[in-house]
Scaffold this motif. Structure first.
Motif, mmCIF file in Angstrom:
data_model
loop_
_atom_site.group_PDB
_atom_site.id
_atom_site.type_symbol
_atom_site.label_atom_id
_atom_site.label_comp_id
_atom_site.label_asym_id
_atom_site.label_seq_id
_atom_site.Cartn_x
_atom_site.Cartn_y
_atom_site.Cartn_z
ATOM 1 N N ILE A 196 4.769 10.614 -0.029
ATOM 2 C CA ILE A 196 5.573 9.398 0.134
ATOM 3 C C ILE A 196 5.012 8.545 1.267
ATOM 4 O O ILE A 196 4.886 7.313 1.130
ATOM 5 C CB ILE A 196 7.050 9.765 0.385
ATOM 6 N N ILE A 197 4.646 9.174 2.366
ATOM 7 C CA ILE A 197 4.093 8.425 3.507
ATOM 8 C C ILE A 197 2.774 7.765 3.120
ATOM 9 O O ILE A 197 2.527 6.587 3.440
ATOM 10 C CB ILE A 197 3.915 9.346 4.726
ATOM 11 N N ASN A 198 1.894 8.510 2.419
ATOM 12 C CA ASN A 198 0.609 7.929 2.005
ATOM 13 C C ASN A 198 0.810 6.801 1.005
ATOM 14 O O ASN A 198 0.086 5.801 1.036
ATOM 15 C CB ASN A 198 -0.294 9.013 1.407
ATOM 16 N N VAL A 232 -0.502 2.982 1.590
ATOM 17 C CA VAL A 232 -1.343 2.228 0.650
ATOM 18 C C VAL A 232 -0.705 0.878 0.345
ATOM 19 O O VAL A 232 -1.395 -0.154 0.313
ATOM 20 C CB VAL A 232 -1.572 3.053 -0.647
ATOM 21 N N VAL A 233 0.593 0.866 0.135
ATOM 22 C CA VAL A 233 1.283 -0.398 -0.144
ATOM 23 C C VAL A 233 1.156 -1.332 1.057
ATOM 24 O O VAL A 233 0.885 -2.538 0.901
ATOM 25 C CB VAL A 233 2.767 -0.130 -0.501
ATOM 26 N N ALA A 234 1.328 -0.801 2.262
ATOM 27 C CA ALA A 234 1.205 -1.636 3.467
ATOM 28 C C ALA A 234 -0.217 -2.162 3.627
ATOM 29 O O ALA A 234 -0.425 -3.337 3.987
ATOM 30 C CB ALA A 234 1.609 -0.825 4.690
ATOM 31 N N LEU A 235 -1.200 -1.303 3.364
ATOM 32 C CA LEU A 235 -2.591 -1.727 3.491
ATOM 33 C C LEU A 235 -2.930 -2.810 2.469
ATOM 34 O O LEU A 235 -3.601 -3.801 2.797
ATOM 35 C CB LEU A 235 -3.512 -0.511 3.301
ATOM 36 N N LEU A 236 -2.464 -2.658 1.258
ATOM 37 C CA LEU A 236 -2.705 -3.695 0.259
ATOM 38 C C LEU A 236 -1.998 -4.996 0.637
ATOM 39 O O LEU A 236 -2.532 -6.094 0.406
ATOM 40 C CB LEU A 236 -2.249 -3.217 -1.118
ATOM 41 N N GLY A 237 -0.827 -4.906 1.220
ATOM 42 C CA GLY A 237 -0.118 -6.105 1.677
ATOM 43 C C GLY A 237 -0.877 -6.822 2.772
ATOM 44 O O GLY A 237 -0.982 -8.061 2.768
ATOM 45 N N LEU A 239 -10.846 0.968 -2.667
ATOM 46 C CA LEU A 239 -9.819 1.577 -1.822
ATOM 47 C C LEU A 239 -8.615 2.017 -2.650
ATOM 48 O O LEU A 239 -8.084 3.113 -2.464
ATOM 49 C CB LEU A 239 -9.384 0.591 -0.731
ATOM 50 N N VAL A 240 -8.203 1.187 -3.576
ATOM 51 C CA VAL A 240 -7.069 1.528 -4.436
ATOM 52 C C VAL A 240 -7.406 2.751 -5.281
ATOM 53 O O VAL A 240 -6.589 3.665 -5.444
ATOM 54 C CB VAL A 240 -6.660 0.328 -5.314
ATOM 55 N N LEU A 241 -8.618 2.819 -5.809
ATOM 56 C CA LEU A 241 -9.021 3.974 -6.614
ATOM 57 C C LEU A 241 -9.042 5.258 -5.780
ATOM 58 O O LEU A 241 -8.566 6.304 -6.226
ATOM 59 C CB LEU A 241 -10.391 3.734 -7.253
ATOM 60 N N VAL A 242 -9.584 5.181 -4.576
ATOM 61 C CA VAL A 242 -9.643 6.358 -3.704
ATOM 62 C C VAL A 242 -8.232 6.804 -3.319
ATOM 63 O O VAL A 242 -7.901 7.995 -3.396
ATOM 64 C CB VAL A 242 -10.493 6.075 -2.443
ATOM 65 N N CYS A 243 -7.399 5.848 -2.919
ATOM 66 C CA CYS A 243 -6.030 6.199 -2.518
ATOM 67 C C CYS A 243 -5.223 6.750 -3.685
ATOM 68 O O CYS A 243 -4.501 7.738 -3.542
ATOM 69 C CB CYS A 243 -5.328 4.993 -1.906
ATOM 70 N N SER A 244 -5.361 6.127 -4.843
ATOM 71 C CA SER A 244 -4.586 6.616 -5.990
ATOM 72 C C SER A 244 -5.067 7.984 -6.434
ATOM 73 O O SER A 244 -4.261 8.834 -6.819
ATOM 74 C CB SER A 244 -4.645 5.617 -7.136
ATOM 75 N N SER A 245 -6.381 8.242 -6.369
ATOM 76 C CA SER A 245 -6.872 9.577 -6.740
ATOM 77 C C SER A 245 -6.413 10.621 -5.725
ATOM 78 O O SER A 245 -6.061 11.747 -6.094
ATOM 79 C CB SER A 245 -8.389 9.587 -6.891
ATOM 80 N N ALA A 246 -6.386 10.253 -4.447
ATOM 81 C CA ALA A 246 -5.890 11.185 -3.432
ATOM 82 C C ALA A 246 -4.415 11.481 -3.645
ATOM 83 O O ALA A 246 -3.970 12.630 -3.545
ATOM 84 C CB ALA A 246 -6.129 10.617 -2.031
ATOM 85 N N LEU A 247 -3.648 10.457 -3.961
ATOM 86 C CA LEU A 247 -2.227 10.667 -4.236
ATOM 87 C C LEU A 247 -2.019 11.512 -5.480
ATOM 88 O O LEU A 247 -1.134 12.367 -5.526
ATOM 89 C CB LEU A 247 -1.513 9.322 -4.384
ATOM 90 N N TRP A 248 -2.849 11.299 -6.506
ATOM 91 C CA TRP A 248 -2.723 12.106 -7.714
ATOM 92 C C TRP A 248 -3.031 13.571 -7.428
ATOM 93 O O TRP A 248 -2.353 14.460 -7.919
ATOM 94 C CB TRP A 248 -3.663 11.553 -8.786
ATOM 95 N N VAL A 249 -4.071 13.820 -6.618
ATOM 96 C CA VAL A 249 -4.408 15.209 -6.249
ATOM 97 C C VAL A 249 -3.254 15.833 -5.472
ATOM 98 O O VAL A 249 -2.876 16.983 -5.736
ATOM 99 C CB VAL A 249 -5.719 15.244 -5.435
ATOM 100 N N LEU A 250 -2.700 15.114 -4.516
ATOM 101 C CA LEU A 250 -1.577 15.655 -3.751
ATOM 102 C C LEU A 250 -0.372 15.904 -4.651
ATOM 103 O O LEU A 250 0.308 16.925 -4.515
ATOM 104 C CB LEU A 250 -1.184 14.702 -2.616
ATOM 105 N N HIS A 251 -0.114 15.004 -5.564
ATOM 106 C CA HIS A 251 1.038 15.170 -6.449
ATOM 107 C C HIS A 251 0.830 16.345 -7.408
ATOM 108 O O HIS A 251 1.761 17.110 -7.668
ATOM 109 C CB HIS A 251 1.289 13.879 -7.213
ATOM 110 N N SER A 252 -0.360 16.487 -7.944
ATOM 111 C CA SER A 252 -0.605 17.591 -8.883
ATOM 112 C C SER A 252 -0.636 18.938 -8.163
ATOM 113 O O SER A 252 -0.373 19.958 -8.778
ATOM 114 C CB SER A 252 -1.899 17.362 -9.639
ATOM 115 N N ALA A 253 -0.937 18.947 -6.864
ATOM 116 C CA ALA A 253 -0.945 20.212 -6.102
ATOM 117 C C ALA A 253 0.478 20.706 -5.879
ATOM 118 O O ALA A 253 0.704 21.894 -5.689
ATOM 119 C CB ALA A 253 -1.646 20.022 -4.771
ATOM 120 N N THR A 254 1.428 19.798 -5.883
ATOM 121 C CA THR A 254 2.812 20.220 -5.667
ATOM 122 C C THR A 254 3.452 20.364 -6.989
ATOM 123 O O THR A 254 4.278 20.995 -7.343
ATOM 124 C CB THR A 254 3.590 19.191 -4.823
#
Length: 137
Positions: free
Chosen positions: A86-88, A92-97, A122-137
């Protein structure tokens, strides 16, 4: 040899001595002694069984406690990963803003030419990192 077998064997030998007429020992006193030993042997067998059942119950309780502690640790880790996700996502939303704000300002021609490709990466890297974190949980 179990204690009961020992007592039975001893009784057989006493019976043989008695049938042969041997009276050098007090057979009645010895039989009373053997009866007392037999009662103690039964009680000690019962005590050993209770002691064994107590040890098994303790072992089961200890294992159950360990399993519950492991579940609690895993749940805490899962909650921590969800919080990071959630924090990441918020970061990402803040950085894109911020980037869209920088591109929208006058005099940011250099940023307008570079930022779309960098932003996409940056969006691709952040979204892939978020997907990895989400799939790990």
């Amino acid at each position: 040899m179990e204690s009961q077998e020992l007592i039975n064997s001893f009784r057989k030998q006493l019976d043989q001595v008695e049938t042969q007429g041997g009276q050098q020992i007090q057979v009645s006193a010895l039989r009373t002694y053997l009866d007392a030993l037999e009662r103690d042997a039964g009680a000690s067998q019962e005590f050993r069984q209770r002691d064994h059942e107590g040890m098994l119950a303790h072992y089961v309780a200890e294992n159950q406690h360990s399993i519950e502690m492991l579940k609690a640790v895993l749940e805490a880790g899962k909650s921590a990963l969800h919080t990071l996700l959630i924090i990441n996502g918020g970061a990402v939303v803040a950085l894109l803003g911020v980037m869209s704000n920088l591109v929208g300002k006058p005099g940011a021609l250099f940023l307008r030419s570079i930022l779309p490709s960098r932003c996409c990466n940056l969006v691709l890297v952040c979204s892939s990192a978020l997907w990895v974190l989400h799939s790990a949980t």
